[in-house]
Design a protein around this motif. Structure first.
Motif, PDB file in Angstrom:
ATOM      1  N   ASN A   1       1.000  -1.173  -0.103  1.00 28.57           N
ATOM      2  CA  ASN A   1       0.266   0.108  -0.134  1.00 28.57           C
ATOM      3  C   ASN A   1       0.769   1.366  -0.187  1.00 28.57           C
ATOM      4  O   ASN A   1       1.161   2.339   0.602  1.00 28.57           O
ATOM      5  N   ALA A   2       0.981   1.798  -0.808  1.00 29.17           N
ATOM      6  CA  ALA A   2       2.261   3.314  -1.373  1.00 29.17           C
ATOM      7  C   ALA A   2       1.213   4.262  -1.672  1.00 29.17           C
ATOM      8  O   ALA A   2      -0.556   4.208  -2.744  1.00 29.17           O
ATOM      9  N   VAL A   3       1.683   5.100  -1.638  1.00 31.96           N
ATOM     10  CA  VAL A   3       1.236   6.378  -1.505  1.00 31.96           C
ATOM     11  C   VAL A   3       1.543   7.529  -2.020  1.00 31.96           C
ATOM     12  O   VAL A   3       1.427   8.527  -2.393  1.00 31.96           O
TER      13      VAL A   3
ATOM     14  N   VAL B   1      -6.652   8.474   0.675  1.00 32.69           N
ATOM     15  CA  VAL B   1      -8.155   9.452   0.414  1.00 32.69           C
ATOM     16  C   VAL B   1      -7.815  10.879   0.328  1.00 32.69           C
ATOM     17  O   VAL B   1      -6.791  10.920   1.161  1.00 32.69           O
ATOM     18  N   GLU B   2      -8.288  10.979  -0.979  1.00 31.53           N
ATOM     19  CA  GLU B   2      -7.716  11.683  -1.380  1.00 31.53           C
ATOM     20  C   GLU B   2      -8.823  13.378  -1.027  1.00 31.53           C
ATOM     21  O   GLU B   2      -9.213  13.676  -1.749  1.00 31.53           O
ATOM     22  N   ALA B   3      -7.678  14.471  -0.114  1.00 38.59           N
ATOM     23  CA  ALA B   3      -8.523  15.576   0.452  1.00 38.59           C
ATOM     24  C   ALA B   3      -8.204  16.923   0.433  1.00 38.59           C
ATOM     25  O   ALA B   3      -8.616  17.592   0.643  1.00 38.59           O
ATOM     26  N   ASP B   4      -6.733  16.984  -0.481  1.00 38.02           N
ATOM     27  CA  ASP B   4      -6.165  18.574  -0.729  1.00 38.02           C
ATOM     28  C   ASP B   4      -7.890  18.804  -1.776  1.00 38.02           C
ATOM     29  O   ASP B   4      -7.051  18.692  -2.823  1.00 38.02           O
ATOM     30  N   MET B   5      -7.377  20.524  -1.419  1.00 36.10           N
ATOM     31  CA  MET B   5      -8.512  20.585  -2.643  1.00 36.10           C
ATOM     32  C   MET B   5      -7.646  21.175  -3.373  1.00 36.10           C
ATOM     33  O   MET B   5      -7.811  21.460  -4.774  1.00 36.10           O
TER      34      MET B   5
ATOM     35  N   GLY C   1       0.095  10.595  -9.845  1.00 33.15           N
ATOM     36  CA  GLY C   1       0.785  10.524  -9.152  1.00 33.15           C
ATOM     37  C   GLY C   1       0.149   8.601  -9.091  1.00 33.15           C
ATOM     38  O   GLY C   1       1.624   8.019  -8.479  1.00 33.15           O
ATOM     39  N   LEU C   2      -0.696   8.373  -9.312  1.00 36.53           N
ATOM     40  CA  LEU C   2      -0.785   7.151  -9.427  1.00 36.53           C
ATOM     41  C   LEU C   2      -0.139   6.330 -10.848  1.00 36.53           C
ATOM     42  O   LEU C   2       0.429   5.039 -10.696  1.00 36.53           O
TER      43      LEU C   2
ATOM     44  N   ALA D   1      -1.196  -6.179 -10.290  1.00 36.21           N
ATOM     45  CA  ALA D   1      -1.816  -5.541 -10.502  1.00 36.21           C
ATOM     46  C   ALA D   1      -2.345  -4.385  -9.711  1.00 36.21           C
ATOM     47  O   ALA D   1      -1.571  -3.996  -8.961  1.00 36.21           O
ATOM     48  N   VAL D   2      -3.628  -3.526 -10.645  1.00 38.67           N
ATOM     49  CA  VAL D   2      -3.596  -2.234  -9.457  1.00 38.67           C
ATOM     50  C   VAL D   2      -5.115  -2.441  -8.642  1.00 38.67           C
ATOM     51  O   VAL D   2      -5.614  -2.798 -10.051  1.00 38.67           O
ATOM     52  N   LYS D   3      -5.267  -2.429  -7.529  1.00 36.27           N
ATOM     53  CA  LYS D   3      -5.873  -2.219  -6.777  1.00 36.27           C
ATOM     54  C   LYS D   3      -6.862  -1.014  -6.666  1.00 36.27           C
ATOM     55  O   LYS D   3      -6.777  -0.101  -5.892  1.00 36.27           O
ATOM     56  N   LEU D   4      -8.230  -1.205  -7.229  1.00 34.78           N
ATOM     57  CA  LEU D   4      -7.750   0.449  -7.821  1.00 34.78           C
ATOM     58  C   LEU D   4      -9.249   1.383  -6.845  1.00 34.78           C
ATOM     59  O   LEU D   4      -9.990   0.559  -5.978  1.00 34.78           O
ATOM     60  N   SER D   5      -9.107   2.500  -6.367  1.00 36.58           N
ATOM     61  CA  SER D   5      -9.957   2.795  -5.642  1.00 36.58           C
ATOM     62  C   SER D   5     -11.630   3.415  -6.701  1.00 36.58           C
ATOM     63  O   SER D   5     -11.598   3.306  -7.770  1.00 36.58           O
TER      64      SER D   5
END
Ligand code: FMN
Length: 330
Positions: A108-110, A137-141, A151-152, A168-172
């Protein structure tokens, strides 16, 4: 007899039932049992970027330079002290020795950074593939959707440049254009997408007036979102589509394959019903195939996708919504 074997990002699986990344893989006996009861493969629970950064000292460096974000992170994540990245590598090695079924590692990388080296070490443990768990969780306005997607892709490329395994990418499910994100990932070399990651949503306790973090288990109805996207993507991309969320009974697996999935991943229902439930899932899938006269999965994969049936063209997009809403009586 029907053939249940499938190919998962080029890896041969005996059947399409894969144990999803979870604490089910935190116990060697459960991993062995998963193999005994016939699981096609198992995804080992994720190592989190915070664990890796903590171990390589980045978190401490950041703390000593007064980064509030890291100070806060550490106060919320005291378990980092005990959940080292090295231990995780050793754990994956142990799991590799214990079973023959395909094993998939998960990170799990961000963000980018030293953890990419860690992904390399993980790849060297003998796992068959890697899953990038993109829980963020992308909360940066100030970050646009395009920034988030960029970024992904950067993260994917950093890992895929570093290792030779299929990824494989486990997507949101929260991208505004899932199709485009999947196509972009494929063009960068992704071999599979897992639809979708399940985000844990915090609750609020009205007595304590505090956030309450309890598990919100999936329900069978939650499978409909990934099911729709599996059907929409099938035949439009060449990578493998792996269904995940709300899979409880053999029927749920059959639906995903009819929509176009290569395989499915299961977690929650195995906590509720026990790891033995895998055997029932496989047996139920096989008896349905026998009853329908299907010799193998490819005989019905994608049969109810959007691409393969003219009537589904609109149904998987808006028609079903408009038609259904207008036909409801008070
Ligand atoms: C206890 C628990 C731990 C989990 N740990 C991880 C994890 O480490 N990495 C990950 O990508 N997903 C993790 N998940 C999410 C599952 O892999 C899966 O995507 C999600 O539970 C939806 O599948 P389900 O409906 O079969 O439960 C976890 C789920 C549960 C219930």
């Amino acid at each position: 007899m029907s053939e249940l074997n499938t190919s998962y990002m080029g890896i041969p699986l005996a059947n399409p039932v894969v144990i999803a990344a979870s604490t089910l893989s935190a116990d060697l006996n459960t991993i062995k049992k998963a193999e005994d009861v016939g699981a096609g493969a198992l995804v080992i629970r994720s190592i989190f970027e915070e664990q890796i950064r903590h171990e390589v000292g980045e978190m401490e460096d950041a703390l000593s330079t007064g980064s509030e974000a890291y100070a806060e992170a550490l106060s919320y994540l005291p378990m980092l002290e005990h959940a080292g990245a090295r231990e995780h590598l050793m754990w994956v090695e142990k799991a590799r020795e214990a079973v023959k079924m395909p094993l998939i590692g998960s990170v799990n990388a961000v963000s980018g950074g030293k953890w990419v080296d860690y992904a390399k070490q993980l790849a060297d443990t003998g796992i068959d593939a890697l899953e990038l768990n993109t829980y963020a969780v992308e909360a940066d306005m100030t970050r646009s959707s395009a920034d988030v997607e960029h970024g992904l892709y950067q993260m994917f490329e950093a890992v895929s440049d570093a290792i030779d395994l299929p990824i494989a990418v486990k997507l949101s499910p929260f991208y505004s254009s899932i199709s485009n994100v999947v196509a972009e990932l494929e063009s960068r070399g992704a071999k599979g997408v897992v639809l979708f990651n399940r985000f844990l949503q915090p609750d609020i306790n009205v007595e304590t007036e505090q956030i309450e973090n309890s598990m919100n288990w999936s329900r069978r109805e939650d499978a409909r979102l990934p099911l729709r996207w599996t059907a929409l993507l099938y035949g439009r991309v060449n990578l493998d589509i792996i269904g995940n969320t709300g899979i409880e009974e053999p029927e749920d697996i059959i639906k995903f394959i009819l929509a176009g999935a290569t395989a499915v991943q299961v977690a929650g229902s195995l906590y509720r019903k026990g790891i033995d439930h895998v055997a029932q899932l496989i047996a139920g899938l096989e008896s349905w195939m026998v009853a329908k006269g299907y010799n193998d999965l490819s005989a019905f994969r994608g049969k109810v996708s959007q691409k393969d049936v003219e009537a589904n063209l609109l149904n998987y997009e808006r028609a079903q919504y408009v038609g259904f809403i207008l036909s409801q009586k008070a």
